[in-house]
Design a protein around this motif. Structure first.
Motif, PDB file in Angstrom:
ATOM      1  N   VAL A   7       0.858  -1.193   0.000  1.00 13.65           N
ATOM      2  CA  VAL A   7       0.000   0.000   0.000  1.00 13.65           C
ATOM      3  C   VAL A   7       0.890   1.237   0.000  1.00 13.65           C
ATOM      4  CG1 VAL A   7      -2.184  -0.926   0.808  1.00 13.65           C
ATOM      5  CG2 VAL A   7      -0.463  -0.353   2.483  1.00 13.65           C
ATOM      6  N   ALA A   8       0.741   2.016  -1.087  1.00 19.57           N
ATOM      7  CA  ALA A   8       1.614   3.178  -1.318  1.00 19.57           C
ATOM      8  C   ALA A   8       0.786   4.410  -1.651  1.00 19.57           C
ATOM      9  CB  ALA A   8       2.569   2.865  -2.475  1.00 19.57           C
ATOM     10  N   ALA A   9      -0.526   4.359  -1.352  1.00 17.19           N
ATOM     11  CA  ALA A   9      -1.440   5.387  -1.878  1.00 17.19           C
ATOM     12  C   ALA A   9      -1.640   6.586  -0.956  1.00 17.19           C
ATOM     13  CB  ALA A   9      -2.787   4.754  -2.205  1.00 17.19           C
ATOM     14  N   GLY A  10      -0.941   6.617   0.171  1.00 16.98           N
ATOM     15  CA  GLY A  10      -1.138   7.734   1.111  1.00 16.98           C
ATOM     16  C   GLY A  10      -0.521   9.023   0.588  1.00 16.98           C
ATOM     17  N   SER A  11      -0.950  10.139   1.167  1.00 16.26           N
ATOM     18  CA  SER A  11      -0.445  11.435   0.689  1.00 16.26           C
ATOM     19  C   SER A  11       0.809  11.870   1.450  1.00 16.26           C
ATOM     20  CB  SER A  11      -1.536  12.490   0.827  1.00 16.26           C
ATOM     21  OG  SER A  11      -1.946  12.538   2.172  1.00 16.26           O
ATOM     22  N   GLY A  12       1.045  11.315   2.622  1.00 20.55           N
ATOM     23  CA  GLY A  12       2.231  11.676   3.392  1.00 20.55           C
ATOM     24  C   GLY A  12       2.153  13.068   3.981  1.00 20.55           C
ATOM     25  N   GLU A  13       0.990  13.382   4.553  1.00 18.75           N
ATOM     26  CA  GLU A  13       0.799  14.719   5.129  1.00 18.75           C
ATOM     27  C   GLU A  13       1.806  15.050   6.225  1.00 18.75           C
ATOM     28  OE1 GLU A  13      -3.183  15.944   6.538  1.00 18.75           O
ATOM     29  OE2 GLU A  13      -3.780  15.070   4.601  1.00 18.75           O
ATOM     30  N   ARG A  14       2.058  14.098   7.112  1.00 16.05           N
ATOM     31  CA  ARG A  14       2.968  14.377   8.235  1.00 16.05           C
ATOM     32  C   ARG A  14       4.409  14.521   7.779  1.00 16.05           C
ATOM     33  NH1 ARG A  14       0.859   9.537  11.879  1.00 16.05           N
ATOM     34  NH2 ARG A  14       0.464   8.756   9.763  1.00 16.05           N
ATOM     35  N   LYS A  21       4.079  10.400  -0.348  1.00 16.92           N
ATOM     36  CA  LYS A  21       5.232   9.885   0.422  1.00 16.92           C
ATOM     37  C   LYS A  21       5.999   8.779  -0.316  1.00 16.92           C
ATOM     38  CE  LYS A  21       4.376   7.866   4.502  1.00 16.92           C
ATOM     39  NZ  LYS A  21       3.984   7.954   5.932  1.00 16.92           N
ATOM     40  N   GLY A  79      -7.343   3.845  -2.343  1.00  9.98           N
ATOM     41  CA  GLY A  79      -8.595   4.460  -1.901  1.00  9.98           C
ATOM     42  C   GLY A  79      -8.357   5.595  -0.922  1.00  9.98           C
ATOM     43  N   SER A  81      -8.900   5.596   2.331  1.00 10.48           N
ATOM     44  CA  SER A  81      -8.282   5.161   3.592  1.00 10.48           C
ATOM     45  C   SER A  81      -7.308   4.026   3.286  1.00 10.48           C
ATOM     46  CB  SER A  81      -9.350   4.644   4.561  1.00 10.48           C
ATOM     47  OG  SER A  81      -9.910   3.448   4.054  1.00 10.48           O
ATOM     48  N   SER A  85      -7.383   0.980   0.377  1.00 13.49           N
ATOM     49  CA  SER A  85      -6.284   0.664  -0.542  1.00 13.49           C
ATOM     50  C   SER A  85      -5.945  -0.820  -0.479  1.00 13.49           C
ATOM     51  CB  SER A  85      -5.045   1.511  -0.200  1.00 13.49           C
ATOM     52  OG  SER A  85      -5.314   2.878  -0.399  1.00 13.49           O
ATOM     53  N   ALA A 104       4.352   0.749   1.957  1.00 19.96           N
ATOM     54  CA  ALA A 104       5.503   1.315   1.233  1.00 19.96           C
ATOM     55  C   ALA A 104       6.313   2.247   2.135  1.00 19.96           C
ATOM     56  CB  ALA A 104       5.020   2.074   0.004  1.00 19.96           C
ATOM     57  N   ALA A 105       5.693   2.714   3.212  1.00 19.47           N
ATOM     58  CA  ALA A 105       6.366   3.609   4.151  1.00 19.47           C
ATOM     59  C   ALA A 105       7.390   2.879   5.033  1.00 19.47           C
ATOM     60  CB  ALA A 105       5.331   4.310   5.023  1.00 19.47           C
ATOM     61  N   LYS A 211       8.902   2.869  10.257  1.00 18.26           N
ATOM     62  CA  LYS A 211       7.961   3.496   9.319  1.00 18.26           C
ATOM     63  C   LYS A 211       8.361   4.950   9.141  1.00 18.26           C
ATOM     64  CE  LYS A 211       3.369   4.186  10.088  1.00 18.26           C
ATOM     65  NZ  LYS A 211       2.894   5.537   9.694  1.00 18.26           N
TER      66      LYS A 211
HETATM   67  N1  CTP Z   1      -1.910   4.301   2.585  1.00 11.88           N
HETATM   68  C1  CTP Z   1      -2.619   3.928   1.440  1.00 11.88           C
HETATM   69  N2  CTP Z   1      -3.822   4.536   1.166  1.00 11.88           N
HETATM   70  C2  CTP Z   1      -4.296   5.493   1.977  1.00 11.88           C
HETATM   71  C3  CTP Z   1      -3.592   5.873   3.146  1.00 11.88           C
HETATM   72  C4  CTP Z   1      -2.382   5.247   3.427  1.00 11.88           C
HETATM   73  O1  CTP Z   1      -2.154   3.080   0.672  1.00 11.88           O
HETATM   74  N3  CTP Z   1      -5.455   6.069   1.649  1.00 11.88           N
HETATM   75  C5  CTP Z   1      -0.597   3.669   2.851  1.00 11.88           C
HETATM   76  C6  CTP Z   1       0.547   4.672   2.832  1.00 11.88           C
HETATM   77  O2  CTP Z   1       0.968   4.916   1.488  1.00 11.88           O
HETATM   78  C7  CTP Z   1       1.598   4.007   3.694  1.00 11.88           C
HETATM   79  C8  CTP Z   1       0.763   3.136   4.651  1.00 11.88           C
HETATM   80  O3  CTP Z   1      -0.572   3.108   4.138  1.00 11.88           O
HETATM   81  O4  CTP Z   1       2.462   3.183   2.954  1.00 11.88           O
HETATM   82  C9  CTP Z   1       0.797   3.659   6.079  1.00 11.88           C
HETATM   83  O5  CTP Z   1       0.161   4.910   6.141  1.00 11.88           O
HETATM   84  P1  CTP Z   1       0.835   6.256   6.683  1.00 11.88           P
HETATM   85  O6  CTP Z   1       2.192   6.018   7.178  1.00 11.88           O
HETATM   86  O7  CTP Z   1      -0.199   6.928   7.537  1.00 11.88           O
HETATM   87  O8  CTP Z   1       1.034   7.091   5.305  1.00 11.88           O
HETATM   88  P2  CTP Z   1       0.243   8.358   4.803  1.00 11.88           P
HETATM   89  O9  CTP Z   1      -1.220   8.162   5.025  1.00 11.88           O
HETATM   90  O10 CTP Z   1       0.707   8.607   3.412  1.00 11.88           O
HETATM   91  O11 CTP Z   1       0.823   9.506   5.755  1.00 11.88           O
HETATM   92  P3  CTP Z   1      -0.020  10.624   6.563  1.00 11.88           P
HETATM   93  O12 CTP Z   1      -0.960   9.850   7.459  1.00 11.88           O
HETATM   94  O13 CTP Z   1       1.033  11.396   7.280  1.00 11.88           O
HETATM   95  O14 CTP Z   1      -0.748  11.439   5.507  1.00 11.88           O
END
Ligand code: CTP
Ligand code: MG
Length: 233
Positions: A7-14, A21, A79, A81, A85, A104-105, A211
């Motif tokens: 799962v690599a779909a997060g935005s990496g806000e933090r 990210k 997706g 969340s 994803s 992926a993180a 992570k």
């Molecule tokens: N992830 C995902 N789909 C999402 C949210 C998270 O595939 N809608 C994945 C992220 O890409 C990451 C993993 O879940 O590999 C763990 O999430 P996290 O470390 O929280 O990454 P992000 O959601 O990208 O970071 P943040 O919460 O800071 O925005």
């Protein structure tokens, strides 16, 4: 044999890098490539499905296929969340009985760790899931909203949970079939299985499998990868 979902779909806000990210460069490569490489070198993995941020899915999918030819690669758009994803990736996966889920993180993954979590699940026919986790070294206390300590938790029972997490496919499908609100709150997939009384086993793992959440994690991951692969990494 197992299928692996990244799962690599997060935005990496933090992390606040201004790009998703998984795309952030780490020791000379996009972060996602470290996990793909480790899973492609794991003999028990027959296919890898990656959930990408929709805006970069097609470009990164073709790059992944070009760079990794030793194992079948499938790509999906992630997706809103993490659980969604995972679900989307699972729907695109071959019908293997064992499903490994990895963030992926966590670019410090090794093929050996993936292999040992898969083996732990295979060795326990009653288990629904096996999860990598590092023994907690800090003392953990519970405090209320006013920061008054109410409890010190027994450290010898505490584990800092990581990925990979490995599941029997039907258990993961059942867990991900819950209400959207429940799925949106889950920070890992195994918790969904625990909630319905499932048997989840811990596989002790190295604290090096960090992570990347914040900028300090990114620096630490870069140093650890350079130490592992040499300064050119
Ligand atoms: N992830 C995902 N789909 C999402 C949210 C998270 O595939 N809608 C994945 C992220 O890409 C990451 C993993 O879940 O590999 C763990 O999430 P996290 O470390 O929280 O990454 P992000 O959601 O990208 O970071 P943040 O919460 O800071 O925005
Ligand atoms: Mg997140």
């Amino acid at each position: 044999m197992a299928v692996a979902l990244i799962v690599a779909a997060g935005s990496g806000e933090r992390l606040g890098a201004g790009v998703p990210k998984a795309l952030v460069e780490l020791a000379g490569r996009p972060m996602w490539l470290w996990s793909l490489d480790a899973l492609a070198r794991c003999a028990a993995v027959e296919q890898i499905v990656i959930a990408w941020p929709p805006e970069i899915a097609s470009t990164q999918a073709s790059l992944a296929e070009r760079l990794c030819t030793s194992v079948g690669i499938e790509s999906v758009e992630g997706g809103a969340s993490r659980s969604e994803s995972v679900l989307r990736a699972l729907r695109a996966a071959r019908s293997a009985e064992i499903v490994l889920v990895h963030d992926a993180a966590r670019p410090l993954l090794t093929p050996e760790l993936a292999e040992s979590v898969i083996s732990a699940l295979s060795a326990d026919p009653d288990a629904h899931a096996a999860i990598a986790a590092a023994a907690v070294t800090d003392t953990i206390k519970r405090a209320d909203a006013s920061l008054l300590v109410s409890e010190t938790l027994p450290r010898n029972e505490l584990w800092s949970v990581q990925t990979p997490q490995v599941f029997r496919r039907e258990a993961l499908e059942r867990a991900l079939g819950g209400a959207d609100t429940e799925l949106a709150l889950a920070t890992d997939d195994a918790s969904l299985i625990e909630r319905s009384g499932g048997r989840v086993i811990v596989v002790p793992s190295s604290p090096e499998n960090i992570k990347v959440t914040t900028p300090v994690d990114l620096r630490l991951a870069g140093l650890l990868l350079a130490a592992r692969h040499g300064p050119s990494a």
